[in-house]
Design an enzyme around this catalytic site. Structure first.
Site, mmCIF file in Angstrom:
data_model
loop_
_atom_site.group_PDB
_atom_site.id
_atom_site.type_symbol
_atom_site.label_atom_id
_atom_site.label_comp_id
_atom_site.label_asym_id
_atom_site.label_seq_id
_atom_site.Cartn_x
_atom_site.Cartn_y
_atom_site.Cartn_z
ATOM 1 N N HIS A 95 47.753 45.730 51.634
ATOM 2 C CA HIS A 95 46.336 45.876 51.261
ATOM 3 C C HIS A 95 45.551 46.311 52.506
ATOM 4 O O HIS A 95 45.854 45.883 53.620
ATOM 5 C CB HIS A 95 45.794 44.551 50.715
ATOM 6 C CG HIS A 95 44.442 44.697 50.087
ATOM 7 N ND1 HIS A 95 43.291 44.759 50.837
ATOM 8 C CD2 HIS A 95 44.057 44.828 48.793
ATOM 9 C CE1 HIS A 95 42.257 44.919 50.026
ATOM 10 N NE2 HIS A 95 42.702 44.966 48.777
ATOM 11 N N GLU A 167 44.106 52.725 46.610
ATOM 12 C CA GLU A 167 42.857 52.006 46.881
ATOM 13 C C GLU A 167 42.139 52.684 48.046
ATOM 14 O O GLU A 167 42.372 52.323 49.212
ATOM 15 C CB GLU A 167 43.161 50.549 47.258
ATOM 16 C CG GLU A 167 43.746 49.730 46.144
ATOM 17 C CD GLU A 167 43.233 48.289 46.212
ATOM 18 O OE1 GLU A 167 42.830 47.766 45.173
ATOM 19 O OE2 GLU A 167 43.213 47.701 47.314
ATOM 20 N N GLY A 173 34.887 47.098 47.373
ATOM 21 C CA GLY A 173 33.657 46.349 47.608
ATOM 22 C C GLY A 173 32.432 47.258 47.625
ATOM 23 O O GLY A 173 31.408 46.926 48.220
ATOM 24 N N SER A 213 36.305 48.680 43.302
ATOM 25 C CA SER A 213 35.091 48.562 42.483
ATOM 26 C C SER A 213 35.336 48.782 40.991
ATOM 27 O O SER A 213 34.487 49.360 40.302
ATOM 28 C CB SER A 213 33.992 49.491 43.007
ATOM 29 O OG SER A 213 33.713 49.170 44.360
HETATM 30 P P1 PGA Z 1 37.001 45.323 44.633
HETATM 31 O O1 PGA Z 1 38.359 45.065 45.465
HETATM 32 O O2 PGA Z 1 37.409 45.431 43.183
HETATM 33 O O3 PGA Z 1 36.168 44.124 44.913
HETATM 34 O O4 PGA Z 1 36.414 46.600 45.158
HETATM 35 C C1 PGA Z 1 39.544 45.731 45.136
HETATM 36 C C2 PGA Z 1 40.639 45.370 46.122
HETATM 37 O O5 PGA Z 1 40.361 45.173 47.302
HETATM 38 O O6 PGA Z 1 41.819 45.261 45.726
#
Ligand code: PGA
Length: 263
Positions: A95, A167, A173, A213
């Site tokens: 991640h 991602e 975020g 998000s």
């Molecule tokens: P988020 O995070 O949905 O809050 O943007 C996704 C993630 O970090 O896996």
């Protein structure tokens, strides 16, 4: 048979054991089981054991958010995939928060992927470029390096059940997810890397998720994106109503996809 879509709740470093149990319980009551959607909860390590006793395993599977690449030894503070193997089916690996705040290198991610596979745990390998890398037009190079290095110790057979998650760091975020055409281009490129390494059969058997998000209102657009097989959800997964709406949205997307194929 077609693989089910996958929706993963990344609870990050939120929720203590009590709060995680409460949320899992609420989700258990609210979420409907769908044969075409697999739902995975990724709480912190402490919650894995209690949740594995409490959840309905037909409805939810568990994932770790990380793991150490050595199976056993004098590594204070670490938890190995070997220790996680009885508790989880999946592990999130690489991640961007691990890469950024814990300085995880490409090689470390590669060793974690191999360790998970060795212990019978399916990696959910996260890849994605930062805003700066996108601005510098380095997205393709970054995704190539992340995918190719991470998979370099896997055989085609190991790679078959893999899950990758695109991602983009700038969409995590954030106020809204990446646009479907941006996701489509990145997912296509990620799939191309897998095809180059292992061939078409392996590429078509892996699942690629989108994360960043995700919210209920964006699900149909993202799921209609070619090559996307599910979602890795952060914030919205901490709210049982939003998360269950996301699961329903993924199920509805499968139904409308099937209708289009039949028409
Ligand atoms: P988020 O995070 O949905 O809050 O943007 C996704 C993630 O970090 O896996």
């Amino acid at each position: 048979m077609k693989q089910p879509k996958l929706v993963v709740a990344n609870w990050k470093m939120y929720l203590n054991v009590h709060e995680a149990s409460l949320l899992a319980n609420r989700l258990g009551k609210k979420v409907q089981s769908h044969r075409d959607v697999e739902v995975v909860l990724a709480p912190n390590y402490l919650c894995l054991q209690p949740l594995s006793r409490e959840i309905d395993h037909h409805k939810f599977k568990l994932a770790a958010q990380d793991g150490y690449y050595i199976d056993e030894g004098a590594y204070t503070g670490a938890v190995s995939f070997n220790q996680l193997r009885e508790l989880v089916n999946y592990a999130i690996i690489g991640h961007s928060e691990r890469r950024r705040y814990f300085n995880e290198s490409l090689d470390e991610v590669r060793d974690k992927v191999a360790a998970a596979v060795r212990n019978g745990i399916t990696p959910i390998l996260c890849v994605g470029e930062t805003k700066e890398e996108r601005t510098q037009k380095e997205t393709k190079q970054v995704l190539h390096d992340q995918v190719v290095t991470a998979l370099s110790n896997l055989t085609a057979e190991d790679a078959e059940s893999l899950v990758l998650a695109y991602e983009p760091v700038w969409a995590i975020g954030a106020n809204e997810p990446a646009k479907p055409d941006t996701i489509a281009a990145a997912v296509d490129w990620i799939r191309f890397q897998v095809r180059e390494l292992y061939g078409k059969t392996t590429e078509s058997s892996i699942r690629v998720l989108y994360g960043g998000s995700d919210e209920p209102e964006y699900v149909s657009g993202i799921m209609a994106t070619p090559g996307v097989d599910g979602l890795l959800v952060g914030r919205a997964s901490l709210n049982y109503e939003r998360f269950s709406d996301i699961i329903t949205g993924v199920h509805l997307a499968v139904l409308s996809e099937d209708k289009t194929v039949k028409a």
